[in-house]
Design an enzyme around this catalytic site. Structure first.
Site, PDB file in Angstrom:
ATOM      1  NE  ARG A 201       0.541  -2.883   0.240  1.00  0.00           N
ATOM      2  CZ  ARG A 201      -0.259  -3.478  -0.349  1.00  0.00           C
ATOM      3  NH1 ARG A 201      -0.213  -5.015  -0.610  1.00  0.00           N
ATOM      4  NH2 ARG A 201      -1.065  -2.612  -0.652  1.00  0.00           N
TER       5      ARG A 201
ATOM      6  CD  GLU B 268       8.146  12.027   0.547  1.00  0.00           C
ATOM      7  OE1 GLU B 268       8.115  10.178  -0.176  1.00  0.00           O
ATOM      8  OE2 GLU B 268       8.051  12.731   0.864  1.00  0.00           O
TER       9      GLU B 268
ATOM     10  CD  GLU C 136       5.624   1.411   1.184  1.00  0.00           C
ATOM     11  OE1 GLU C 136       6.182  -0.072   1.644  1.00  0.00           O
ATOM     12  OE2 GLU C 136       4.816   1.028   0.809  1.00  0.00           O
TER      13      GLU C 136
ATOM     14  CG  HIS D  29      -0.336   2.170   6.752  1.00  0.00           C
ATOM     15  ND1 HIS D  29      -0.211   2.615   5.917  1.00  0.00           N
ATOM     16  CD2 HIS D  29      -0.236   3.359   7.327  1.00  0.00           C
ATOM     17  CE1 HIS D  29       0.991   2.923   5.275  1.00  0.00           C
ATOM     18  NE2 HIS D  29       0.758   3.387   6.728  1.00  0.00           N
TER      19      HIS D  29
ATOM     20  CG  HIS E 238      -4.044   2.858   6.477  1.00  0.00           C
ATOM     21  ND1 HIS E 238      -4.664   1.697   5.850  1.00  0.00           N
ATOM     22  CD2 HIS E 238      -2.990   3.260   6.028  1.00  0.00           C
ATOM     23  CE1 HIS E 238      -4.600   1.830   4.516  1.00  0.00           C
ATOM     24  NE2 HIS E 238      -3.839   3.109   4.624  1.00  0.00           N
TER      25      HIS E 238
ATOM     26  CG  ASP F 123       6.569   5.507  -0.916  1.00  0.00           C
ATOM     27  OD1 ASP F 123       6.135   5.848  -0.866  1.00  0.00           O
ATOM     28  OD2 ASP F 123       7.467   5.602   0.334  1.00  0.00           O
TER      29      ASP F 123
HETATM   30  C1  UD1 Z   1      -0.900   2.762   0.082  1.00  0.00           C
HETATM   31  C2  UD1 Z   1       0.384   2.625  -0.505  1.00  0.00           C
HETATM   32  C3  UD1 Z   1       2.066   2.337   1.093  1.00  0.00           C
HETATM   33  C4  UD1 Z   1       1.796   3.968   1.261  1.00  0.00           C
HETATM   34  C5  UD1 Z   1       0.068   4.236   2.079  1.00  0.00           C
HETATM   35  C6  UD1 Z   1      -0.515   5.208   2.626  1.00  0.00           C
HETATM   36  C7  UD1 Z   1       0.779   1.215  -2.353  1.00  0.00           C
HETATM   37  C8  UD1 Z   1       1.541  -0.093  -2.578  1.00  0.00           C
HETATM   38  N1  UD1 Z   1       1.533   1.371  -1.075  1.00  0.00           N
HETATM   39  O1  UD1 Z   1      -0.871   1.316   0.727  1.00  0.00           O
HETATM   40  O2  UD1 Z   1       2.847   2.814   0.032  1.00  0.00           O
HETATM   41  O3  UD1 Z   1       2.015   3.797   2.154  1.00  0.00           O
HETATM   42  O4  UD1 Z   1      -1.109   3.775   0.646  1.00  0.00           O
HETATM   43  O5  UD1 Z   1      -1.275   4.986   3.253  1.00  0.00           O
HETATM   44  O6  UD1 Z   1       1.049   2.142  -3.542  1.00  0.00           O
HETATM   45  N2  UD1 Z   1      -9.038   1.362   1.407  1.00  0.00           N
HETATM   46  C9  UD1 Z   1      -9.770   1.452   1.433  1.00  0.00           C
HETATM   47  N3  UD1 Z   1     -10.611   3.580   1.176  1.00  0.00           N
HETATM   48  C10 UD1 Z   1      -8.786   4.630   1.386  1.00  0.00           C
HETATM   49  C11 UD1 Z   1      -7.898   3.736   1.197  1.00  0.00           C
HETATM   50  C12 UD1 Z   1      -7.854   2.498   1.309  1.00  0.00           C
HETATM   51  O7  UD1 Z   1     -11.150   1.460   2.003  1.00  0.00           O
HETATM   52  O8  UD1 Z   1      -9.378   5.291   1.353  1.00  0.00           O
HETATM   53  C13 UD1 Z   1      -8.879  -0.415   1.281  1.00  0.00           C
HETATM   54  C14 UD1 Z   1      -9.317  -0.537   0.552  1.00  0.00           C
HETATM   55  O9  UD1 Z   1      -9.638  -1.679   0.606  1.00  0.00           O
HETATM   56  C15 UD1 Z   1      -8.129  -1.124   0.074  1.00  0.00           C
HETATM   57  C16 UD1 Z   1      -7.651  -1.027   0.844  1.00  0.00           C
HETATM   58  O10 UD1 Z   1      -7.364  -0.346   1.433  1.00  0.00           O
HETATM   59  O11 UD1 Z   1      -8.193  -1.734  -1.398  1.00  0.00           O
HETATM   60  C17 UD1 Z   1      -5.864  -1.019   0.967  1.00  0.00           C
HETATM   61  O12 UD1 Z   1      -5.150  -0.089   0.075  1.00  0.00           O
HETATM   62  P1  UD1 Z   1      -3.682  -0.324  -0.919  1.00  0.00           P
HETATM   63  O13 UD1 Z   1      -3.267   1.011  -1.647  1.00  0.00           O
HETATM   64  O14 UD1 Z   1      -3.174  -1.277  -1.849  1.00  0.00           O
HETATM   65  O15 UD1 Z   1      -2.682   0.081   0.255  1.00  0.00           O
HETATM   66  P2  UD1 Z   1      -2.439   0.995   0.976  1.00  0.00           P
HETATM   67  O16 UD1 Z   1      -1.570  -0.722   2.755  1.00  0.00           O
HETATM   68  O17 UD1 Z   1      -3.157   1.795   1.643  1.00  0.00           O
HETATM   69  N1  UDP Z   2      -2.780  11.194   8.394  1.00  0.00           N
HETATM   70  C1  UDP Z   2      -4.316  11.476   8.115  1.00  0.00           C
HETATM   71  N2  UDP Z   2      -5.032  11.074   9.418  1.00  0.00           N
HETATM   72  C2  UDP Z   2      -4.420  10.201  10.062  1.00  0.00           C
HETATM   73  C3  UDP Z   2      -3.659   9.460   9.866  1.00  0.00           C
HETATM   74  C4  UDP Z   2      -2.822  10.181   9.524  1.00  0.00           C
HETATM   75  O1  UDP Z   2      -4.349  13.011   7.271  1.00  0.00           O
HETATM   76  O2  UDP Z   2      -5.930   9.511  10.566  1.00  0.00           O
HETATM   77  C5  UDP Z   2      -1.740  11.708   7.857  1.00  0.00           C
HETATM   78  C6  UDP Z   2      -0.800  11.970   8.110  1.00  0.00           C
HETATM   79  O3  UDP Z   2      -0.042  12.995   9.468  1.00  0.00           O
HETATM   80  C7  UDP Z   2       0.564  12.206   8.021  1.00  0.00           C
HETATM   81  C8  UDP Z   2      -0.080  10.646   6.613  1.00  0.00           C
HETATM   82  O4  UDP Z   2      -1.888  10.858   6.287  1.00  0.00           O
HETATM   83  O5  UDP Z   2       0.791  13.340   6.449  1.00  0.00           O
HETATM   84  C9  UDP Z   2       0.199   9.606   6.241  1.00  0.00           C
HETATM   85  O6  UDP Z   2      -0.329   8.881   5.618  1.00  0.00           O
HETATM   86  P1  UDP Z   2       0.090   7.399   6.097  1.00  0.00           P
HETATM   87  O7  UDP Z   2       0.375   6.777   7.151  1.00  0.00           O
HETATM   88  O8  UDP Z   2      -1.473   7.046   4.986  1.00  0.00           O
HETATM   89  O9  UDP Z   2       1.222   7.130   5.115  1.00  0.00           O
HETATM   90  P2  UDP Z   2       2.705   6.854   4.803  1.00  0.00           P
HETATM   91  O10 UDP Z   2       3.423   8.054   5.817  1.00  0.00           O
HETATM   92  O11 UDP Z   2       3.062   5.498   5.613  1.00  0.00           O
HETATM   93  O12 UDP Z   2       3.239   6.749   3.399  1.00  0.00           O
END
Ligand code: UD1
Ligand code: UDP
Length: 384
Positions: A213, A120, A134, A211, A244, A98
């Site tokens: 939104r 999924e 999502e 984490h 996160h 999603d």
């Molecule tokens: C994204 C997904 C969300 C998912 C989540 C899992 C969208 C809109 N959102 O949200 O559905 O649940 O991932 O974690 O698709 N960043 C880093 N390094 C990383 C990852 C993130 O620095 O490895 C920082 C960056 O500044 C980035 C920001 O986090 O721009 C946000 O990342 P983004 O993918 O926009 O949204 P998430 O809140 O991570």
């Molecule tokens: N996870 C991980 N390291 C962490 C926190 C979470 O590997 O420090 C794993 C967790 O077991 C799960 C996935 O990351 O499988 C969840 O990711 P996230 O919470 O970023 O996204 P969401 O599940 O909300 O889409």
């Protein structure tokens, strides 16, 4: 057709964890040529998973930029995928879940008239703003997809209700359970000193993640204040929060969660230590989707820090409670589980509504069937 060319597309941590065992299954299948394209919507958190599962992507769009909006992400993925598809022309693409990568990956494939499998599929909260964005991403990916791999019977029913053709929906279980089961080890030894030194018998370890939104702003303030209150009032509890990488979350955590001996904010953990930390924890507080699926399999009570969930199965099984985002409600729910052994025991049951560890194998069988490599429709005992 000689071999079926299947391109797997993913970009964020949870997609990577849930697609990694599927990539491995595709690679092992002689009828399939597996191609991997990562958008790198997440950079570091994606790379952690790629390293762990030893996956070397064929294409890496490397789109992550700090401070980018959803529109920025979507534009970069749509444009980036165009070139990849023109070069590679897969027979099928697989997207997961999603996220922006899911929806836009599917949209880009549709523009090139490439068949799409949605892994999924069929989870629904019923509210397009929760989880946001999502719920909408998942619905839109569904509309674009040719094949729907639904983890549970209830996901299958959701898709039927929306008018999807029965013959294109397959109930497979969730690939996250395949991933999880390959990680858990008895007597796991952490590399992180803090996690190794924790006394998991004498102290009650609470693992939290937060984490999403829809929780940014006031809801997250309520959650963090509740966590602070719990840490202060229960000295026998150690709270571990692998935070996160999203900067908006880190700023608020720095403001509200620092300065307590038993509340530890740590960097995101690799999946293997994280899964084993869940396995040793007493209780989980989370707004994550994936953790709501993993923790029930490990017999851990989970309090979900959201108003609604698109994963009702473990709620029905009694190991998950949706507690919302208000400080008072969270504190009450956690205190109940810390102080009332009977309530705790009622929730601490290992249940596995999301999978049996064979989802990837089933998805591969479905792809072979849909493309004429096997004659008979695979019969699955799962979920029926
Ligand atoms: C994204 C997904 C969300 C998912 C989540 C899992 C969208 C809109 N959102 O949200 O559905 O649940 O991932 O974690 O698709 N960043 C880093 N390094 C990383 C990852 C993130 O620095 O490895 C920082 C960056 O500044 C980035 C920001 O986090 O721009 C946000 O990342 P983004 O993918 O926009 O949204 P998430 O809140 O991570
Ligand atoms: N996870 C991980 N390291 C962490 C926190 C979470 O590997 O420090 C794993 C967790 O077991 C799960 C996935 O990351 O499988 C969840 O990711 P996230 O919470 O970023 O996204 P969401 O599940 O909300 O889409």
């Amino acid at each position: 057709m000689e071999r079926l060319k299947v391109m797997t597309i993913f970009g964020t941590r949870p997609e990577a964890i849930k697609m990694a065992p599927l990539v491995k299954s595709l690679e092992r299948t002689k009828e399939i040529e597996s191609v991997v394209c990562v958008t790198a919507q997440h950079r570091e958190m994606l790379d952690m998973v790629l390293r762990l599962f030893d996956i070397k992507p064929d294409y890496d769009l490397n789109i992550m930029k700090h401070g980018q909006t959803i529109a920025d992400i979507n534009i970069a993925i749509l444009k980036g995928m165009e070139g990849v598809f023109e070069k590679e022309r897969p027979d099928v693409v697989l997207v997961h879940g999603d996220t922006s990568t899911t929806f836009i990956g599917a949209l880009a494939a549709f523009y090139q008239k490439i068949k799409i499998g949605h892994v999924e599929a069929g989870l629904r909260s019923g509210n397009i703003y929760s989880p946001y964005p999502e719920e909408m991403n998942r619905r839109l990916a569904g509309v674009l997809a040719n094949y729907h791999f639904a983890p549970t019977m209830s996901n299958y029913q959701n898709l039927l209700r929306e008018g999807y053709a029965e013959e294109n929906i397959f109930v497979t279980g969730n690939t996250v359970i395949d991933a999880l089961l390959s990680m858990i080890k008895t007597d796991y030894c952490f590399k992180e000193a803090l996690l190794n030194q924790l006394d998991y018998e004498e102290k009650r370890v609470i693992v939290m993640t937060c984490h999403r939104r829809e929780n940014w702003g006031e809801p997250m303030v309520g959650i963090f204040k509740a966590v602070r209150e719990i840490a202060k009032s229960h000295k026998d509890v150690e709270i571990i929060y692998p935070i996160h990488m999203n900067p908006s979350i880190r700023v608020l955590a720095d403001e509200l969660l620092l300065g307590l001996d038993n509340l530890h904010i740590i960097e995101p953990l690799d999946y293997e230590p994280f899964a084993n930390l869940l396995n040793k924890a007493y209780l989980i507080l989370t707004d994550s989707g994936g953790i709501q699926e993993e923790a029930p399999a490990l017999g851990k009570p989970i309090l979900v820090l959201r108003e609604e969930t698109e994963r009702p199965e473990a709620v029905e099984a009694g190991t998950v409670r949706v507690v919302g985002v208000q400080q008072r409600k969270i504190v009450e729910a956690v205190s109940e589980l810390l102080e009332n052994k009977e309530s705790y025991d009622q929730m601490a049951n290992a249940v596995n509504p999301y999978g049996d560890g064979r989802a990837c194998e089933r998805i591969v069988q479905c792809l072979l069937y849909m493309h004429g490599f096997v004659k008979d429709k695979p019969e699955f005992p799962w979920g029926e």
